[in-house]
Write a protein that holds these residues in place. Structure first.
Motif, short mmCIF file in Angstrom:
data_model
loop_
_atom_site.label_atom_id
_atom_site.label_comp_id
_atom_site.label_asym_id
_atom_site.label_seq_id
_atom_site.Cartn_x
_atom_site.Cartn_y
_atom_site.Cartn_z
N TYR A 1 0.96 -1.19 -0.16
CA TYR A 1 -0.22 -0.04 0.42
C TYR A 1 1.03 0.99 -0.18
O TYR A 1 1.63 0.81 0.59
N LYS A 2 0.45 2.22 -0.52
CA LYS A 2 0.61 3.58 -0.66
C LYS A 2 0.13 4.17 0.54
O LYS A 2 -0.75 4.36 0.22
N LEU A 3 0.91 5.21 1.55
CA LEU A 3 0.20 5.59 2.67
C LEU A 3 0.71 7.39 2.47
O LEU A 3 1.23 7.55 2.28
N LEU A 4 -0.59 8.05 1.89
CA LEU A 4 -0.53 9.73 1.64
C LEU A 4 -0.19 10.42 2.72
O LEU A 4 -0.57 9.98 3.53
N ASN A 5 0.04 11.60 2.73
CA ASN A 5 0.56 12.41 4.23
C ASN A 5 0.19 11.90 5.87
O ASN A 5 0.23 12.26 6.57
N PHE A 6 1.85 10.91 5.33
CA PHE A 6 2.07 9.34 6.95
C PHE A 6 3.13 9.96 7.43
O PHE A 6 2.79 10.04 8.53
N LEU A 7 3.74 11.42 7.20
CA LEU A 7 5.05 11.62 7.38
C LEU A 7 4.95 13.12 7.93
O LEU A 7 4.13 14.08 7.44
N PRO A 8 5.20 13.61 9.25
CA PRO A 8 5.39 15.10 9.59
C PRO A 8 5.98 15.53 8.63
O PRO A 8 6.54 16.76 8.73
N GLY A 9 7.04 15.10 8.18
CA GLY A 9 8.34 15.59 7.44
C GLY A 9 8.83 14.45 6.32
O GLY A 9 7.86 13.72 5.68
N ASN A 10 9.38 14.75 5.45
CA ASN A 10 9.81 14.16 4.44
C ASN A 10 10.67 13.51 4.39
O ASN A 10 11.65 13.32 5.27
N GLY A 11 10.00 11.88 3.77
CA GLY A 11 11.28 11.04 4.40
C GLY A 11 11.96 11.19 2.38
O GLY A 11 11.69 11.55 1.65
N TYR A 12 13.60 10.24 2.90
CA TYR A 12 14.34 10.63 1.77
C TYR A 12 14.46 8.91 0.78
O TYR A 12 13.73 8.51 0.79
N TRP A 13 15.51 8.85 1.21
CA TRP A 13 16.36 7.28 1.26
C TRP A 13 16.14 6.75 2.11
O TRP A 13 16.04 5.19 2.48
#
Length: 517
Positions: free
Chosen positions: A387-399
């Motif tokens: 699944y894709k979880l949209l707007n899941f984090l309070p900031g951005n994930g990267y690698w």
């Protein structure tokens, strides 16, 4: 009139909760100010991708703002046994639980795939060892000791133990480091690959109650060389600590084999070319992770650049088949997903690091996004639910995602769903067995209820048991769960108390029933 005096006492009070919780991995700090915690959970709709239907997902970690860290790759953190965050790092700076700098200038690098890892200091409660490593061929593996009793409990570094170099390595170290617990349950092994243009090596150092032995303990030779000693991929071990995989980013090869956590030695070294997802650039092996049982190996592959001509991918292998074969390149994946770069919701659909969560799900970073991917059934890759979880984090994930040492197995007892039960009433308990180091040694698990009753489960063990027990009398009981090995030795023993009250109905014997009343 019939008169009764009825006294119903307070019912069944259980204080067991979760035994041997081991929540050291409950808080993830990564990316640009991203933080997740399993201390609180939420329910969200997961957007099914790659053939998976949308679904409501429960028990997902809650996002929390406040992380001071901004890292593209390397990150690591640790919590106490109750799941309270202690500190976190990008390899250069360590922040305390209040997001304040504890120390900076360490040898790691936010652009190192695995810029470090944290170990509990053997036999020294309250102290930790932060191992750090820089990017490319920096060759600067070091350790720093953190004492949580300093600065009013916020922690601080111990004098003369900051950036102490580990020595004796073969090859140039960079970007990949992991740690595995010794079978004595106290000591640790630190493992880091070293590379040259002709040969590579897997270097091992030992950590005991006397501290980090800075001179290398053992080494294994890997018959691959590198034209460039630049970016690298993840090094991971199975939860039992018996096997490892190292994904080299530039050469596009997996190095894997056996590890002896008693002797600290690496054997049965094998090499497989990564599956060619990218015809124009078939390398780029990056993240690796094992399913909880160790049966399946998950690999994320990354493109050389983020543009519409490139894809990222997810490849899953039967790891037992990889171990058994004399020709690793003959073993094909059991599942392959190619992930074209798109800008459908303003960010690139791009797989980064992959990490097993405390809930048994696998989480994958989504580059430059507040979203993530999650695999809910990693033991069933051919029927994968992703699944894709949209707007899941309070900031951005990267690698990158946090790097954690291979854990010891644990046992958790869940009390009856109906806490208002009584003495002389059968109540149902559940025992969960979470895989980790030491579980392969267990021949039986015995539950002692403290009232003379016991329940025993023999190997092979399952992950979940549901069973009844009845306490015949009110009282305070100690319930003990003990895991034994084949020779009768104790692998883990843990206990807690439960208080049982009675549910009593008392009738006044002086009251009788008469006709007409």
């Amino acid at each position: 009139m019939l008169k009764k005096i009825i006294l119903i006492l307070t019912l069944f009070l259980i204080t067991v909760g979760s035994i041997y919780a081991q929540k050291e991995q409950y808080n993830w700090y990564f990316g640009f100010n991203a933080r997740l915690s399993w201390n609180s959970t939420r329910t969200l709709t997961g957007t099914g991708v790659y053939g998976t239907a949308n679904a409501t997902l429960t028990g997902l970690p809650l996002q929390f703002p406040g992380s001071a860290m901004q890292t593209y790759e390397g990150c690591f953190s640790t919590s106490d046994a109750d799941g309270n965050i202690l500190f976190y790092s990008d390899g250069i700076t360590i922040w305390n639980r209040n997001n304040q700098q504890m120390v900076t200038g360490l040898s790691g690098d936010p652009s190192s795939a695995q810029s470090g890892i944290i170990l509990p200091y053997p036999e020294t409660p309250g102290k930790y060892i932060a191992v750090t490593l820089g990017k490319d061929n920096s060759n600067n593996l070091s350790y720093t000791v953190v004492d949580m009793s300093l600065n009013g409990g916020l922690g601080g570094t111990v004098p003369a133990t900051t950036n102490v170099a580990l020595t004796g390595q073969s090859g140039a170290l960079g970007e990949s480091v992991f740690a595995v617990r010794h079978t004595n349950k106290e000591d640790f092994w630190i493992v880091a690959p070293g590379r040259t243009t002709t040969t590579s090596y897997l270097n091992v150092w030992k950590v005991t109650s006397a501290g980090v032995q800075t001179t290398r303990y053992s080494v294994a030779t890997v018959s691959i060389g590198f034209t460039s000693l630049g970016a690298n991929g993840y090094l991971k071990f199975t939860t039992d600590g018996l096997h490892y995989v190292w994904a080299d980013f530039l050469s596009g090869r997996l190095v894997y084999g056996d590890f002896n956590p008693t002797a600290g030695t690496i054997t049965n070294v094998k090499i497989r070319n990564t599956y060619p997802l990218f015809p124009s650039n078939p390398n780029r092996a990056y993240g690796v992770e094992f399913s909880p049982s160790g049966k399946y190996l998950y690999l994320t592959q990354a493109p050389g650049s983020l543009n519409t001509n490139q894809v990222s991918g997810l490849v899953v292998y039967d790891f037992a088949a990889l171990l058994a074969t004399s020709n690793p390149n003959s073993i094909n994946p059991v599942k392959t997903i190619t992930n074209p770069v798109s800008l459908a919701d303003g960010v690139t659909d791009h797989f980064g690091g992959i990490q097993l969560g405390p809930d048994g799900r696998m989480y994958i970073s989504r580059f430059s996004s507040t979203g993530m991917f999650v695999i809910t059934n990693p033991e069933s890759p051919t029927a994968m639910n992703i699944y894709k979880l949209l707007n899941f984090l309070p900031g951005n994930g990267y690698w990158g995602l946090p790097n954690f040492a291979a854990p010891w197995f644990r046992m958790e007892l869940t009390p009856p769903a109906n806490a208002e039960s009584c003495a002389n009433v059968s109540a149902t308990f559940q025992l969960s067995i979470i895989p980790g180091m030491g579980l392969s040694n267990v021949s039986r698990i015995v539950i002692d209820f403290g009232d003379g009753g016991t329940t025993t489960y023999n190997s092979p063990l399952s992950s979940l048991y549901s069973f009844p027990h009845t306490y015949n009398k009110p009282g305070i009981y100690t319930i003990t769960i003990t895991a034994y090995n084949a020779t009768g030795g104790v692998e883990i023993s843990t206990s807690s108390t439960m208080t049982i009250n009675s549910c009593a109905m008392r009738v006044n014997p002086q009251v009788s029933v008469r006709a007409g009343t």
